[in-house]
Design an enzyme around this catalytic site. Structure first.
Site, PDB file in Angstrom:
ATOM      1  N   ILE A 465       0.869  -1.026   0.069  1.00  0.00           N
ATOM      2  CA  ILE A 465       0.551   0.197  -0.048  1.00  0.00           C
ATOM      3  C   ILE A 465       1.114   1.087  -0.176  1.00  0.00           C
ATOM      4  O   ILE A 465       0.462   2.207   0.310  1.00  0.00           O
ATOM      5  CB  ILE A 465      -1.372   0.183   1.426  1.00  0.00           C
ATOM      6  CG1 ILE A 465      -0.276  -0.101   2.167  1.00  0.00           C
ATOM      7  CG2 ILE A 465      -2.025  -0.971   1.017  1.00  0.00           C
ATOM      8  CD1 ILE A 465      -1.632   0.204   3.758  1.00  0.00           C
ATOM      9  N   THR A 467       4.394   0.927   1.103  1.00  0.00           N
ATOM     10  CA  THR A 467       4.584   0.882   2.500  1.00  0.00           C
ATOM     11  C   THR A 467       6.175  -0.112   1.725  1.00  0.00           C
ATOM     12  O   THR A 467       7.053   0.299   2.588  1.00  0.00           O
ATOM     13  CB  THR A 467       4.298  -0.769   3.080  1.00  0.00           C
ATOM     14  OG1 THR A 467       3.688  -1.789   2.463  1.00  0.00           O
ATOM     15  CG2 THR A 467       3.472   0.260   3.840  1.00  0.00           C
ATOM     16  N   GLY A 508       2.216  -6.839   8.391  1.00  0.00           N
ATOM     17  CA  GLY A 508       2.211  -6.882   6.807  1.00  0.00           C
ATOM     18  C   GLY A 508       3.738  -7.587   6.486  1.00  0.00           C
ATOM     19  O   GLY A 508       3.872  -8.749   6.503  1.00  0.00           O
ATOM     20  N   ALA A 509       4.628  -7.245   6.660  1.00  0.00           N
ATOM     21  CA  ALA A 509       6.114  -6.598   7.019  1.00  0.00           C
ATOM     22  C   ALA A 509       6.628  -8.195   7.495  1.00  0.00           C
ATOM     23  O   ALA A 509       7.075  -9.126   6.572  1.00  0.00           O
ATOM     24  CB  ALA A 509       7.023  -5.471   7.332  1.00  0.00           C
ATOM     25  N   ASN A 613      14.683  -3.667   5.877  1.00  0.00           N
ATOM     26  CA  ASN A 613      15.125  -2.814   4.635  1.00  0.00           C
ATOM     27  C   ASN A 613      14.771  -0.936   5.613  1.00  0.00           C
ATOM     28  O   ASN A 613      13.691  -0.453   5.629  1.00  0.00           O
ATOM     29  CB  ASN A 613      14.531  -2.908   3.798  1.00  0.00           C
ATOM     30  CG  ASN A 613      14.737  -1.729   2.680  1.00  0.00           C
ATOM     31  OD1 ASN A 613      15.878  -0.764   2.916  1.00  0.00           O
ATOM     32  ND2 ASN A 613      14.207  -2.138   1.154  1.00  0.00           N
ATOM     33  N   PRO A 614      16.340  -0.357   5.997  1.00  0.00           N
ATOM     34  CA  PRO A 614      15.748   0.384   7.156  1.00  0.00           C
ATOM     35  C   PRO A 614      15.280   1.944   5.812  1.00  0.00           C
ATOM     36  O   PRO A 614      14.859   3.274   6.534  1.00  0.00           O
ATOM     37  CB  PRO A 614      17.372   0.854   7.138  1.00  0.00           C
ATOM     38  CG  PRO A 614      18.454  -0.352   6.807  1.00  0.00           C
ATOM     39  CD  PRO A 614      17.284  -1.062   5.841  1.00  0.00           C
ATOM     40  N   GLU A 687       3.085   0.978  11.704  1.00  0.00           N
ATOM     41  CA  GLU A 687       1.502   2.179  12.515  1.00  0.00           C
ATOM     42  C   GLU A 687       2.584   2.848  13.745  1.00  0.00           C
ATOM     43  O   GLU A 687       1.959   3.402  14.460  1.00  0.00           O
ATOM     44  CB  GLU A 687       0.937   1.543  13.225  1.00  0.00           C
ATOM     45  CG  GLU A 687      -0.097   1.116  11.960  1.00  0.00           C
ATOM     46  CD  GLU A 687      -1.191   0.033  12.628  1.00  0.00           C
ATOM     47  OE1 GLU A 687      -1.303  -0.545  13.156  1.00  0.00           O
ATOM     48  OE2 GLU A 687      -3.048   0.031  11.273  1.00  0.00           O
TER      49      GLU A 687
HETATM   50 MO1  MOS Z   1      -4.563  -0.539   9.312  1.00  0.00          MO
HETATM   51  S1  MOS Z   1      -5.828   0.801   9.729  1.00  0.00           S
HETATM   52  O1  MOS Z   1      -4.934  -2.107  10.149  1.00  0.00           O
HETATM   53  O2  MOS Z   1      -4.406  -0.221   7.970  1.00  0.00           O
END
Ligand code: MOS
Length: 726
Positions: A465, A467, A508-509, A613-614, A687
């Site tokens: 997304i 990211t 996700g990562a 990955n910094p 997050e």
């Molecule tokens: Mo996040 S608010 O779970 O995309």
């Protein structure tokens, strides 16, 4: 593959490719405008039509009449479908508000019609010809009213004797705070192209964070067999939680396609998104903290309310207070109030973003009352166990190190300690800090990896997304298979690929790379089988075992070898508290006469496991911090409490922080490794950046002005009457 115990030393520790600062492998496509987003997939459909939605102009009630005859006769219009033309569509578990159909209006700008035409302009013009009459019903739209009326807030958990602790407290605070409702305001709107021409097989090119959830939701909503649905979402222009769910764009495009027998594309117009789609609920929070004179916290009492449509869960702002700091007596209460505003749901760090915005101001207030430095106060109250369940240890927690490293790098010891005591011309200068915490859950994730002539292709329904998923997945495969990054091609966001975690909850990562690792091991096993060995090493583009040293490119001859697997995360993780930690430091200048606040610099120090990955991780942290600054200074969905909607429903009225607002942002990663999290010892970082950042700004503003603001956003009108006189 099962992940049933903490990872020990393994191949990722050599960090040949994992952990290195690679720029995005999809970067060139992005910056040249050639990464195809959902609305741009003219390459995959022919002869498509364009749909334009109409939103309800009341918040609650029913539609008594709709006349679409003029719209149907308008130039270029192929079809008009109104809510009265079809029964209410079944709701998926993940959808609180209904998406379409039937006469009941549950919230403002709920979709009540779609016009399908040859061009966007024709469709848009024709929607204005639809006549609608309503029977409007009174609704509840004011969270403060609800807060005043509410006597008992649902106690989620209580440990110890909180009331007694406050009675004997040597130092305590008791304050009430507000956080604002917020919009995800992602760059790419919700958009879909649907091909459902035969009414049986649906293909959807869309923009969605969770492929598997959305496929399921589509099946429920449109009463289709999941096997007959295919979703593609390879590039996504931001989501922030707003694209976790199936939304009206997809449903209206599908209905339009079924009706016309042609592919239909629908993007939610920006002015519709804020009320039609989901948002983060505002909160009212009361926070009490008690401590001994020496600064040790003895009790927390945190209660909060947020709003939701009936059936939703609201914004749980008390969550982090349960385990971030030590303290024997603790009570948290949260009440999600049924109201008739649009659907409140997840937005980046749901709960913690609002909760830490408040907790971390309160911690600053406590430190001041105790005469302690805010950094020292936090260090003093660190905990290595979940204070609600002391037998549950944090798997790996370096919060104190974040605080210390941050203080040193920022020059914290040099700061002016007297609020309002540093002035440069017309500007009051202040520095503030806050702690950050966010859990780091994982979800089972699968992938398929194919080897063909020395090239690897990774396929998973994981999404990117914005990211960096493409890049870290390629790094994972290259590291595991002993090849170079350039030898790996990554294909994402297609429901035809194995199911992964998707992008949400900063899962996700860590999850998706673990799934790719499992699939690579499956591929290695296949290769080993062909070679008749079970202990092959994969390095430098070669397979090596006793008597074997073959280039990977030659192993398969002309064939393709495929490995597929899913990484299942074991129960042992439930016995641990797995989280991510950070500290934000901020310097602001507040104009002494106008109260205008300008960011000068920010520093975030993060403890989030192995940083895969910094480059991409840093981008996540500064992006999160940027949203926190927006939340602190400007972001607020205003509420028309008479009519029940957000009037500032566009990007002119809803103000987000942009580049010009933030001159300097730094990030330091501790680069810890948490073997309990995943085989790569990685955790989430997407997050963490938004957690606590708003409070760091608020605390810096207090340090600059001596004015303590407890209601977000911290706009100048809240300060004007307290600023120093000229
Ligand atoms: Mo996040 S608010 O779970 O995309």
């Amino acid at each position: 593959m099962d992940f049933n115990q903490s990872a020990d030393e393994n191949l990722f520790d050599r960090a040949r490719i994992i952990g290195k600062p690679h720029t995005r492998i999809d970067g060139a496509l992005k910056v040249t405008g050639t990464a195809p987003y959902a609305y741009e997939r003219n390459d995959v459909v022919e002869n498509h039509l364009v749909g334009y939605p109409l939103g309800a102009s009341i918040a609650k009630g029913r539609i008594t009449r709709m006349d679409a005859s003029a719209a149907r006769n308008a130039e270029g219009v192929a079809a008009v479908i109104t809510a009265l033309d079809i029964d209410e569509l079944p709701r998926a578990d993940s959808n609180v508000a209904k998406l379409f159909g039937g006469d009941i209006v549950e919230h403002y700008h709920q979709a009540i019609a779609v016009v399908v035409a040859d061009t966007l302009e024709q469709a848009r013009a024709a929607t204005s010809l639809i006549e609608v009459e309503y029977e409007e019903m009174p609704g509840e739209f004011d969270l403060d009213d609800a807060w005043k009326r509410l006597q008992d807030r649902d106690v989620i958990n209580e440990v110890g004797d909180v009331d007694a602790a406050f009675e004997r407290a040597e130092v305590s605070i008791d304050e009430t705070y507000h956080t604002a409702s917020q919009s995800h305001a992602m760059m790419e709107p919700h958009a879909s192209i649907a091909d459902w021409c035969d009414g049986k097989h649906l293909t959807l090119w869309t923009s969605n964070q969770m492929i598997a959830w959305s496929k399921k939701a589509l099946a429920t909503t449109l009463e289709l067999d999941e096997a007959n649905i295919r979703l593609e979402s390879p590039y996504i222009g931001g989501g922030f939680g707003g694209k976790l769910w199936l939304r009206a764009d997809a449903v209206l495009a599908a209905l339009g396609s079924r009706e016309t027998g042609r592919p239909v594309k629908v993007a939610l117009p920006r002015p519709l998104i804020f009320n039609n789609a989901t948002h983060r609920s505002g909160t009212v929070q009361r926070l009490r903290i008690a401590a001994n004179r020496d600064g040790r916290i003895t009790a927390f009492d945190h209660s909060a309310i947020s709003h939701t449509l009936p059936g939703g869960s609201g914004e749980d702002a008390v969550n982090q207070t349960r385990c971030f700091y030590a303290g024997e007596n603790r009570r948290v209460a949260h009440h999600a109030i049924d109201m008739n505003l649009p659907e409140a749901a997840d937005m980046r760090a749901p709960g913690e973003a609002s909760g830490l915005a408040v907790l971390e101001i309160a911690m600053d207030e406590m430190a001041e009352k105790l005469g302690l430095d805010p950094v020292e106060f936090r260090i003093l109250n660190d905990t290595q166990v979940n204070p609600e369940e002391p037998e549950k240890r944090f798997s790996d927690r370096h919060f104190v190190e974040c605080l210390q490293k941050g203080a040193e790098a920022f020059g914290w010891s040099e700061r002016n300690r007297t609020p309002g005591g540093r002035r440069e011309g017309q500007w009051l200068i202040g520095q503030g800090m806050a702690g950050a915490y966010r859990g780091s859950p994982t979800l089972d994730s699968g992938a398929r990896v194919s080897l063909n002539q020395g090239r690897l292709v990774v396929e998973t329904d994981m999404t990117d997304i914005g990211t960096g998923s493409y890049t870290i997945i390629a790094q994972t495969a290259a590291e595991t298979m002993g090849v170079e990054l350039e030898d790996v091609e990554v294909r994402l966001g297609n429901s035809a690929y194995p199911k992964a975690s998707g992008s949400g909850g900063q899962m996700g990562a860590a999850s998706a790379t673990a799934g790719v690792y499992a699939a690579c091991l499956a591929l290695q096993a296949e290769i080993g089988k062909r070679l008749g060995v079970d202990n092959a090493r994969f390095e430098q583009g070669r397979v090596r075992a006793e008597g074997i040293d073959t280039p990977l490119a030659e192993v398969a001859g002309g064939d393709e070898i495929v490995g597929e697997d899913t990484l299942h995360f074991g129960d042992f993780k439930d016995k641990l508290e797995i989280g991510t930690f950070g500290a934000h430091f901020v310097e602001v200048a507040v104009h002494a006469y106008t109260g205008e606040t300008r960011l000068r610099r920010t520093l975030s120090v993060c403890d989030a496991g192995r940083i895969l990955n910094p480059v991409t991780a840093r981008s996540q942290v500064i992006g999160g911090m940027t949203m926190a600054i927006g939340a602190a200074l400007s972001e607020s969905l205003s509420i028309d409490t008479a009519r029940g909607f957000f009037p500032n429903h566009d990007l002119a009225g809803y103000e987000i922080a942009v580049h010009a607002d933030i001159p300097e942002q730094e990030v330091i990663f501790l680069d810890t490794q948490d073997g309990a999290s995943t085989p790569l010892k990685a955790k989430g970082v997407g997050e963490l950046g938004i957690c606590g950042g708003a409070a760091a700004v608020a605390n810096a503003m207090y340090n600059a002005t001596g004015i303590r603001l407890r209601d977000y956003p911290l706009t100048l009108d809240r300060m004007l009457d307290q600023l120093p006189a000229i």
